[in-house]
Structure formats: structure tokens, C-alpha cells
Design a protein around this motif. Structure first.
Motif, PDB file in Angstrom:
ATOM      1  N   GLY A 158     -60.344  14.809 -41.306  1.00  0.00           N
ATOM      2  CA  GLY A 158     -61.020  14.191 -39.961  1.00  0.00           C
ATOM      3  C   GLY A 158     -62.330  14.687 -39.782  1.00  0.00           C
ATOM      4  O   GLY A 158     -63.230  13.737 -39.311  1.00  0.00           O
ATOM      5  N   PRO A 159     -62.797  15.880 -40.021  1.00  0.00           N
ATOM      6  CA  PRO A 159     -64.066  16.130 -39.778  1.00  0.00           C
ATOM      7  C   PRO A 159     -64.883  15.698 -40.843  1.00  0.00           C
ATOM      8  O   PRO A 159     -66.182  15.168 -40.659  1.00  0.00           O
ATOM      9  CB  PRO A 159     -64.178  17.804 -40.076  1.00  0.00           C
ATOM     10  N   LEU A 160     -64.499  15.139 -41.977  1.00  0.00           N
ATOM     11  CA  LEU A 160     -65.228  14.492 -43.300  1.00  0.00           C
ATOM     12  C   LEU A 160     -65.613  13.098 -42.686  1.00  0.00           C
ATOM     13  O   LEU A 160     -66.787  12.832 -43.074  1.00  0.00           O
ATOM     14  CB  LEU A 160     -64.510  14.421 -44.410  1.00  0.00           C
ATOM     15  N   VAL A 161     -64.576  12.615 -41.968  1.00  0.00           N
ATOM     16  CA  VAL A 161     -64.973  11.151 -41.369  1.00  0.00           C
ATOM     17  C   VAL A 161     -66.067  11.320 -40.547  1.00  0.00           C
ATOM     18  O   VAL A 161     -67.080  10.215 -40.674  1.00  0.00           O
ATOM     19  CB  VAL A 161     -63.719  10.557 -40.702  1.00  0.00           C
ATOM     20  N   MET A 162     -66.257  12.122 -39.445  1.00  0.00           N
ATOM     21  CA  MET A 162     -67.337  12.216 -38.613  1.00  0.00           C
ATOM     22  C   MET A 162     -68.485  12.706 -39.465  1.00  0.00           C
ATOM     23  O   MET A 162     -69.756  12.111 -38.973  1.00  0.00           O
ATOM     24  CB  MET A 162     -67.050  13.364 -37.465  1.00  0.00           C
ATOM     25  N   VAL A 163     -68.472  13.467 -40.430  1.00  0.00           N
ATOM     26  CA  VAL A 163     -69.731  13.932 -41.007  1.00  0.00           C
ATOM     27  C   VAL A 163     -70.216  12.608 -41.940  1.00  0.00           C
ATOM     28  O   VAL A 163     -71.612  12.546 -41.838  1.00  0.00           O
ATOM     29  CB  VAL A 163     -69.273  14.970 -42.002  1.00  0.00           C
ATOM     30  N   VAL A 164     -69.402  11.872 -42.371  1.00  0.00           N
ATOM     31  CA  VAL A 164     -69.882  10.701 -43.191  1.00  0.00           C
ATOM     32  C   VAL A 164     -70.665   9.511 -42.138  1.00  0.00           C
ATOM     33  O   VAL A 164     -71.733   9.279 -42.607  1.00  0.00           O
ATOM     34  CB  VAL A 164     -68.618  10.016 -43.946  1.00  0.00           C
ATOM     35  N   GLY A 165     -70.125   9.734 -41.175  1.00  0.00           N
ATOM     36  CA  GLY A 165     -70.459   8.498 -40.014  1.00  0.00           C
ATOM     37  C   GLY A 165     -71.884   9.246 -39.726  1.00  0.00           C
ATOM     38  O   GLY A 165     -72.730   8.296 -39.427  1.00  0.00           O
ATOM     39  N   ALA A 166     -72.292  10.585 -39.428  1.00  0.00           N
ATOM     40  CA  ALA A 166     -73.407  10.922 -38.791  1.00  0.00           C
ATOM     41  C   ALA A 166     -74.406  10.985 -39.890  1.00  0.00           C
ATOM     42  O   ALA A 166     -75.543  11.067 -39.655  1.00  0.00           O
ATOM     43  CB  ALA A 166     -73.049  12.454 -38.156  1.00  0.00           C
TER      44      ALA A 166
END
Length: 332
Positions: free
Chosen positions: A254-262
Motif C-alpha cells: 500500500g505505501p509503495l503504491v503511494m511512493v511510486v505515484g509521488a
């Protein structure tokens, strides 16, 4: 109850989409206008770039006439409105640098950029998730310290320095991979040849993305191993591999998805730098040449396209977060 959850998720997705459109459209308009504003105040002379060696032999009257014909002396707002009007009708304009329609320039180059960026992203994701989980499930251990130190070291090296170092070591001193292009000089690209030439730039670009992926997954995994769910799974006697795959890994994604998007802007910038160093025939060469020559039709299209890629990446990250984590909700 499930129907209520699905209805809430559908409502949240609509809100996220509307917000993305409401924010993205004005941003793209402003960014495209800024290209023309900055070009008008640039010290570079687009006519000199267009004429090349013939510039000095061209009379002042002929220069003025040619500038008027090409629209180079028009105010920025007039050029922008003309470009935007053509864009609405599906016409991206004509590239003076490549002497072809902008759509053809993009068609020739975007595929190569997507191949490089996509390969590097997949490699970075696989390594980042795998190594991040290994480090996070053993916080404070030697492996955790070594992987965290490697990530910090890689993160401190600028992408172009990493690329130049890779060329020096792996293409010159130890010639294990080609240094530039997608094929040998004078040869046509083949699958095997492109794969060989892709290895080094894709590895360098993956290395620029790996640190923040690894550290993000490591932090999430280290937090997950101390959660009640993982403690309960261990108390029930589940094998460590099952605990990691069913409890630690899903929480870490979950946090990885947000990091990749950012970090999509970092991916775009890194791809441009890597392409330039390795002579990869993607959009980087077009960005540099169009900026030097103030080829506004091509430069505006590339700038808007890269900005749109960043916005779409952020939007997809928000959508993925909604779908992966039922606790996430969108405010009205």
C-alpha cells in the motif's frame, strides 16, 4: 454490507477522478502557456537554430521576412492560442528541428522511452519489494544495515553521475554491455540487439529508483512485523514464508503504491538524463533539441505530455490506494 462498501468505493473513485480532472486541466493549460512565455524571454534565437550555418549569410530583411513567415516574431499569447487551438483539433503542429509533424516525432520516440522506463520500473519494483521485505522483517540486523546503507548511498549519487560511472566501468573498462544506442553502428535494431543495449541504461535507471522503493517497503514491513496480525499468525504456528506473503507483504504494498505515484517526476527526469548519457532514441533527445532551437510546437507537446504523465501517475496511485486499503476514504 458488501453492497454498501462497493457503493462507497464507487463514490470515492468518482470524487478522485473529478478532483484529478479539475486540478489537472488548469495545470496543463498553465504549463503549456509557460513554455511560450519562457521562450519569448529566452536569449536563444530560434531563427539562428533554424537556419544553422546559413544564418550569417542571410540579410536582415530576409531574416525578418522568414521570422514573420514562421511566426517567430508573434507575441507569446498569440503563439500559444494558435498552438492550443490546433491541439483541440488533434493537430500538434510541425517540428522545425525534425522537419516533420510533431505526432510523427512522438510516434518514433515515445515507444523507446516507454520500453526503457517500463523495464527499469519493473526491475526496481521487484528488487525494491524483495530487498525491502528482507530488510524490514529483520530490523536492526546485518542485512537490514547493509541494504539500508546501500540505498542511502545510491540515493546520494546524482543519476547522471551514476550513468557516467556505469559507462566507464561496464562499457569501457569492463566491456560487458554496449554504451549507446539501440543497435551497432550501421545495423538495424533486432530484439537481441535492443535487449543488449537496453541492459545498461535500464539498470542505471532502476538503480536511481531502487533506494526510495527499498526504504519505503522496508519501513512498512518493519512496522508490519510488530502488528497484532503478524503476532497472531506466528502464535498460530504459521510458517515464516506464509506470514510474510499473507500478512507482511500486502501491508507493505500500500505505501509503495503511494511512493511510486509521488516519485513519477523523478522517473521522468531520470529517464531523460539516462537517455541523454546512453544515446537512447527516446524523448530526451527531442526535449534537448527542441529546447535549444525553441521549437515550440514540439517542446510544448513534450512538456505537456510529461506533465500529464506525472498527473496520471498520481491519480493512479490514489485509485490503487483506494482499492488496496479499505480504510482509506475520500473527504467530500
Amino acid at each position: 454490507m458488501r453492497a454498501g462498501v462497493l457503493a462507497r468505493r464507487s463514490r470515492d473513485l468518482r470524487r478522485v477522478t473529478l478532483r484529478a480532472v479539475a486540478f489537472g486541466v488548469p495545470v496543463l493549460l498553465v504549463v503549456s502557456a509557460l513554455v511560450f512565455v519562457l521562450a519569448e524571454h529566452s536569449p536563444l534565437d530560434p531563427l539562428a537554430a533554424y537556419l544553422g550555418a546559413r544564418y550569417q549569410d542571410t540579410s536582415a530583411a530576409d531574416r525578418a521576412a522568414l521570422s514573420a513567415t514562421l511566426g517567430l516574431d508573434a507575441p507569446w499569447w498569440q503563439g500559444w492560442l494558435g498552438w492550443a487551438g490546433d491541439l483541440v483539433h488533434g493537430d500538434l503542429g510541425w517540428s522545425r528541428v525534425d522537419t516533420m509533424p510533431v505526432t510523427e516525432v512522438l510516434a518514433q520516440r515515445v515507444g523507446w522511452t516507454l520500453l526503457l522506463s517500463g523495464t527499469a520500473l519493473v526491475v526496481a519494483l521487484v528488487l525494491g519489494v524483495g530487498l525491502g521485505v528482507l530488510a524490514g522483517t529483520r530490523p536492526g540486523g546485518r542485512l537490514d544495515g547493509a541494504l539500508t546503507g546501500l540505498a542511502v548511498l545510491l540515493q546520494s549519487v546524482p543519476p547522471f553521475v551514476l550513468a557516467l560511472g556505469a559507462v566507464l566501468v561496464l562499457a569501457v573498462m569492463l566491456p560487458v554491455a554496449p554504451a549507446a544506442g539501440v543497435a551497432e553502428p550501421g545495423a538495424l535494431p533486432t530484439v537481441a540487439g535492443v535487449a543488449a543495449h537496453l541492459a545498461l541504461p535500464a539498470s542505471v535507471l532502476a538503480a536511481t529508483m531502487l533506494p526510495w522503493m527499498l526504504l519505503g517497503v522496508r519501513t512498512a514491513a518493519a512496522r508490519a512485523v510488530t502488528s497484532d496480525a503478524v503476532r497472531g499468525a506466528r502464535a498460530r504456528g504459521l510458517p515464516p514464508s506464509v506470514v510474510v506473503t499473507r500478512h507482511v507483504l500486502p501491508v507493505s504494498l500500500g505505501p509503495l503504491v503511494m511512493v511510486v505515484g509521488a516519485r513519477v517526476p523523478d522517473l521522468v527526469v531520470g529517464a531523460v538524463l539516462v537517455e541523454e548519457v546512453f544515446g537512447w532514441p527516446g524523448i530526451a533527445g527531442a526535449v534537448v533539441s527542441s529546447a535549444r532551437a525553441l521549437d515550440l510546437a514540439l517542446l510544448a507537446a513534450l512538456t505537456v505530455a510529461t506533465t500529464a504523465a506525472v498527473l496520471v501517475g498520481s491519480y493512479l496511485a490514489d485509485v490503487a490506494q483506494l482499492l488496496l486499503d479499505p480504510r482509506v476514504a475520500v473527504d467530500a
